[in-house]
Design a protein around this motif. Structure first.
Motif: not given
Length: 317
Positions: A46-50, A56-58, A60-68, A90-94
């Motif tokens: 989840p840390t590789l999402f942009r 990501p703002t936060s 946990s587990g399999r959930e990624t949250v952006f509040t922007v 929304l991008m996911h970087i491998s």
């Protein structure tokens, strides 16, 4: 206060169909949004999402949250008709050691534009033109270029403040130029149209030779300000400016990519650097053009045709 301004605004979210096994929810609020991505695969980091250029703002587990907020994360803004649209990706970087393929999904929040709303830099009355990820604007401004014009009627001899701009999004920094501008009494140019030349010869403000018209000192490379002295053309009738806007490499100025004022008793002067005013020497002859190249392939620039108007020029009271 903002919530009151936006009360009753229509909210809409457009999300592309996803081929990945996950769930994305977007909550569009008046001046910010929350995006929640719920992933079903254990191996996705989840840390590789942009979202744009935001992490990501936060998570946990399999959930990624952006509040922007819409002023962050390189959101693209487009005002068109009665709609105000914010879009991003929304991008996911491998990671190098992952077998997961990267992916990108569009995220859009669309609002009904309140009648009393305008952006302090780009006014909704601006004509807006898209070119890939670039958005060009041209519009009438007030005297100090700080907001939209209060009227579209200008007495003969007064100044008509005009601002053209380009939103570059992810492009390299580019310099905005007005390549050509002519005035006409119609929103379309026809073979028999009566024209009044304002900018010709690839950036030469020819109207400044016989009037007080001038390009103002540049405040931002992606904007250009023109103070156009109201001229005796189609008096009392609707007038339209037909222009070519150019977004160009700032280090690629030459005889065909420039902004030149005529200074009385001095001659032609390059707005962006008077030391190189020799680039304006061709303004009284012919400034030969060269083939335009596109930024889509990382090269020099793009040209966009635009129409500003209508406005009217009236006799002095």
């Amino acid at each position: 206060m903002m919530a009151l301004v936006w009360q009753g605004v229509l909210l809409a979210v457009l999300v592309a169909a996803m081929s990945v096994n996950a769930d994305m929810q977007v909550d569009c609020r008046p001046d910010y949004m929350t995006l929640v991505w719920r992933e079903s695969r254990n191996q996705v980091d989840p840390t590789l999402f942009r979202l744009g250029n935001c992490i990501p703002t936060s998570f946990s587990g399999r959930e990624t949250v952006f509040t922007v907020g819409f002023n962050d994360c390189n959101f693209r803004r487009l005002v068109t008709g009665d709609q105000l649209i914010y879009s991003n990706d929304l991008m996911h970087i491998s990671s190098p050691d992952s077998n997961e393929l990267p992916f990108t999904l569009p995220v859009v929040c669309s609002y009904q534009r309140p009648k009393d709303w305008y952006n302090p830099t780009y006014v909704p009355e601006f004509n807006t033109y898209g070119e890939g990820e670039m958005v060009f604007h041209i519009g009438l401004m007030n005297e100090d270029f700080s907001g939209p014009a209060e009227s579209t009627s200008f007495p003969l001899g007064s100044f008509i403040p005009i601002m053209a701009s380009v939103e570059l999004n992810f492009h390299q920094p580019l310099l905005l130029l007005l390549d050509e501008c002519v005035a006409a009494a119609t929103p379309e140019l026809n073979p028999g149209s009566h024209l009044y030349p304002i900018i010709t010869n690839k950036g030469c403000l020819v109207d400044s030779k016989t009037s007080g018209s001038r390009f103002e000192p540049r405040q931002n490379s992606s904007e250009i300000h023109l103070s156009l002295q109201a001229f005796r053309f189609a008096m009392g009738k609707e007038v339209y400016l037909h222009c070519e806007l150019v977004a160009w490499d700032p280090v690629g100025l030459d005889h065909t990519k420039k902004a030149c004022n005529y200074v009385q008793n001095h001659g032609w002067e390059l707005v962006d650097n008077p030391a190189y005013s020799n680039l304006c020497d061709c303004c009284d002859s012919t400034c030969k053009s060269r083939r335009m190249r596109s930024t889509a392939s990382g090269k020099l620039g793009v040209v966009k045709k635009a129409v500003l108007g209508p406005f009217t020029i009236t006799e002095n009271p």
